[in-house]
Write an enzyme that holds these catalytic residues in place. Structure first.
Site, PDB file in Angstrom:
ATOM      1  N   GLU A 146      17.996  22.834 101.606  1.00  0.00           N
ATOM      2  CA  GLU A 146      19.022  22.297 100.698  1.00  0.00           C
ATOM      3  C   GLU A 146      20.078  21.618 101.554  1.00  0.00           C
ATOM      4  O   GLU A 146      20.875  22.295 102.222  1.00  0.00           O
ATOM      5  CB  GLU A 146      19.658  23.419  99.868  1.00  0.00           C
ATOM      6  CG  GLU A 146      20.573  22.853  98.806  1.00  0.00           C
ATOM      7  CD  GLU A 146      21.608  23.824  98.261  1.00  0.00           C
ATOM      8  OE1 GLU A 146      22.205  23.515  97.224  1.00  0.00           O
ATOM      9  OE2 GLU A 146      21.840  24.873  98.878  1.00  0.00           O
ATOM     10  N   ASP A 161      18.847  27.895 101.653  1.00  0.00           N
ATOM     11  CA  ASP A 161      20.087  27.655 100.926  1.00  0.00           C
ATOM     12  C   ASP A 161      21.122  26.995 101.848  1.00  0.00           C
ATOM     13  O   ASP A 161      21.283  27.408 103.010  1.00  0.00           O
ATOM     14  CB  ASP A 161      20.636  29.005 100.418  1.00  0.00           C
ATOM     15  CG  ASP A 161      21.806  28.845  99.491  1.00  0.00           C
ATOM     16  OD1 ASP A 161      21.637  28.242  98.420  1.00  0.00           O
ATOM     17  OD2 ASP A 161      22.905  29.325  99.837  1.00  0.00           O
TER      18      ASP A 161
END
Ligand code: NOJ
Length: 544
Positions: free
Chosen positions: A270, A202
């Site tokens: 990400e 993330d």
């Protein structure tokens, strides 16, 4: 040659947003047992891996991206035994399992933060980022949260402020603390020991901040890209994002992941740096020793014209270092739905593109049936990004609504009544659902499945090179090639008939459903074909 490529280059990843995939216990929220019940859908579709968005213990302030225990399962989603059963059943079907890893922040309810905030000399004080406010009480830097307001919150107990790049309920972890590093690496080992095949990292580029805590400069040309601009876009995020020290960290992460055992695992990062391809590509690592697959989000912003696509793909291809492998996405739980952004016909073409470009595609659950954005009524809106940023249009609920499996009242997603689901179903679910589309040879679902089967069958598509081809009119065309195997892809990006490029031989697939060779591409038609000199054999049969 194909055999030399790892599964995470040849395969296709399917993103499961657990809250919205399948509810097995009737509480209106999806869960791990539900995902397990639907594994046959993924095997039938023909993807290779599933990536599970967070299912960890969490107060759900950011729907699981506020993690209160990196090594557990929230009772909402099940328990560790349910996770183990899911992994075992996925592996039995040849499906790999990727889990989300959230290194930038935890929940403010994580015991680490509760310990850290106790006093200025608490043993875990430096596991988070604490600073004194300015003498006038202002935050120590001008850094902002994309969810609205300053990225600092005062903690009354000690009179210091803590950094939170996202919600105040998501304090940033301090990766400059060796003890925090070690503890977070152990969380990777925990999931690897349970058999996971990789991690989606993330906001990978947010970890580590400017140690001098300098203010960000103003952005001379504020823009939200394909999203509405907010106060966050008024700054250039040079001091709290994409810090050069992140690269050494990802070399360590890579060593932990690659060195664990013999299983071939992947890290997917990400990394939103849409205007800086060189900085995005740096996350592969100089020796390809950082993130295996830094995700590229550019297709979400792309100009859908032949020239726009050609230039975009050329830029990505040029930025990916030798030996590196691209990764494209067209949707995820942070975006508006593909079918709404582009429209139904265009979404079919975009699916062809996603599944035929050189690289590892990630398909977002529901996009395979074209679930549209849902206009969620105010009373049912949940996402803090829309509720707290001051820009309601930034709310992400519309793209997170439950899967539609069949035409029943709650679409087979849940036994709870529709108004008890955590978010409403899309309004056309009686027609746009998995069961209906499985029975319709012309559906997006059947097209997606045919594309995945062709991709698996052709080394050119899952392992080959990319070369743009000349094409007249509104057509974007390219060749994928692996040794003797070549596949031509031609996409008509307009609502008018266009000439078929000369490079197209016998058709392997058409989005229009016919395999007869014609001189033209119909409106919004995309085809896969063999080159003219080499007959491609009979068109691919599409079983039930
Ligand atoms: C990116 C995730 O995809 C998004 O859903 C989340 O809100 C932020 N990171 C913060 O964790």
């Amino acid at each position: 040659m194909t055999g030399a490529r790892p599964w995470w280059q040849t395969g296709v990843i399917y993103q499961v947003y657990p809250r919205s995939f399948q509810d097995s216990d009737g509480d209106g929220v999806g869960d791990l047992q539900g995902v397990r019940q639907r594994l046959d859908h993924l095997a039938w579709l023909g993807v290779d891996a599933l990536w599970l968005s967070p299912f960890y213990p969490s107060p759900q302030a950011d729907f699981g991206y506020d993690v209160a225990d990196f090594c557990g399962v929230d009772p909402l989603f099940g328990d560790l035994a349910a996770f183990d059963r899911l992994v075992a059943d996925a592996h039995a079907r040849g499906l790999r399992v990727i889990v989300d890893w959230v290194p930038n922040h935890s929940s403010d309810r994580h015991p680490w933060f509760e310990q850290s905030r106790r006093s200025r000399d608490a043993p875990k004080r430096d596991w988070y980022v604490w600073r004194d406010p300015a003498p006038d009480g202002a935050p120590p830097t001008n850094w902002q949260s994309p969810f609205g307001g300053p990225a600092w919150t005062l903690d009354e107990t000690t009179g210091q402020m803590y950094l939170h790049s996202f919600l105040a309920e998501q304090p940033d972890l301090n990766w400059r603390s060796p003890a925090l590093r070690a503890a977070m690496f152990d969380t990777l080992r925990f999931w690897m020991a349970r058999g996971v095949d990789g991690f989606r990292i993330d906001v990978a580029h947010h970890v580590l901040k400017d140690p001098a805590f300098r203010d960000n400069p103003p952005n001379p040309a504020p823009s939200g890209g394909h999203k509405p601009a907010s106060a966050y876009d008024a700054q250039l995020h040079v001091h709290e994002k994409d810090h050069p020290d992140a690269h050494a960290l990802y070399r360590e992460v890579r060593a932990v992941v690659d060195g664990f055992d013999d299983r071939e695992r992947v890290t997917l990062g990400e990394i939103h740096l849409p205007d800086a391809l060189d900085r995005w590509a740096a996350y592969f690592g100089e020796a390809l020793d950082e993130i295996h697959l830094p995700i590229h989000f550019g297709l979400l912003d792309v100009d859908w014209t032949p020239d726009g696509l050609r230039r975009h793909v050329a830029a990505v291809e040029a930025a990916v270092p030798p030996g590196g492998w691209p990764t494209y996405v067209l949707g995820n739980h942070d975006e508006r739905r593909l079918a709404t952004r582009l429209g139904a016909a265009h979404a079919r073409l975009a699916t062809v593109l996603l599944l035929t470009l050189r690289g590892t595609p990630t398909l977002y659950n529901g996009d395979e049936i074209g679930i549209p954005d849902v206009d969620v009524p105010d009373a049912r809106r949940r996402d803090p990004m829309g509720l707290r940023s001051g820009v309601p249009a930034l709310g992400r609920d519309s793209g997170r609504t439950p899967m539609a499996w069949d035409g029943s009242a709650s679409a087979g997603f849940s036994t709870a009544p529709p108004d008890a689901l955590w978010l409403p179903l899309h309004p056309d679910h009686a027609r746009v659902n998995v069961e209906a589309q499985r029975n319709d040879p012309a559906s997006l679902l059947r097209l997606t499945r045919r594309l995945l089967a062709l991709r698996r069958r052709h080394p050119a598509l899952h392992a080959g090179s990319y070369r743009a081809l000349a094409a007249a009119g509104e057509v974007f065309a390219f060749e994928r090639r692996q040794g003797e195997d070549a596949v031509i892809v031609a996409l008509n990006l307009s609502g008018a008939t266009q000439p078929l490029p000369r490079a197209v031989g016998s058709l392997l697939l058409s989005t229009a459903g016919t395999s007869e060779r014609r001189a033209h591409l119909g409106a919004w038609e995309g085809v896969l074909a063999s080159p003219p000199s080499r007959p491609g054999g009979p068109p691919l049969a599409d079983g039930p």
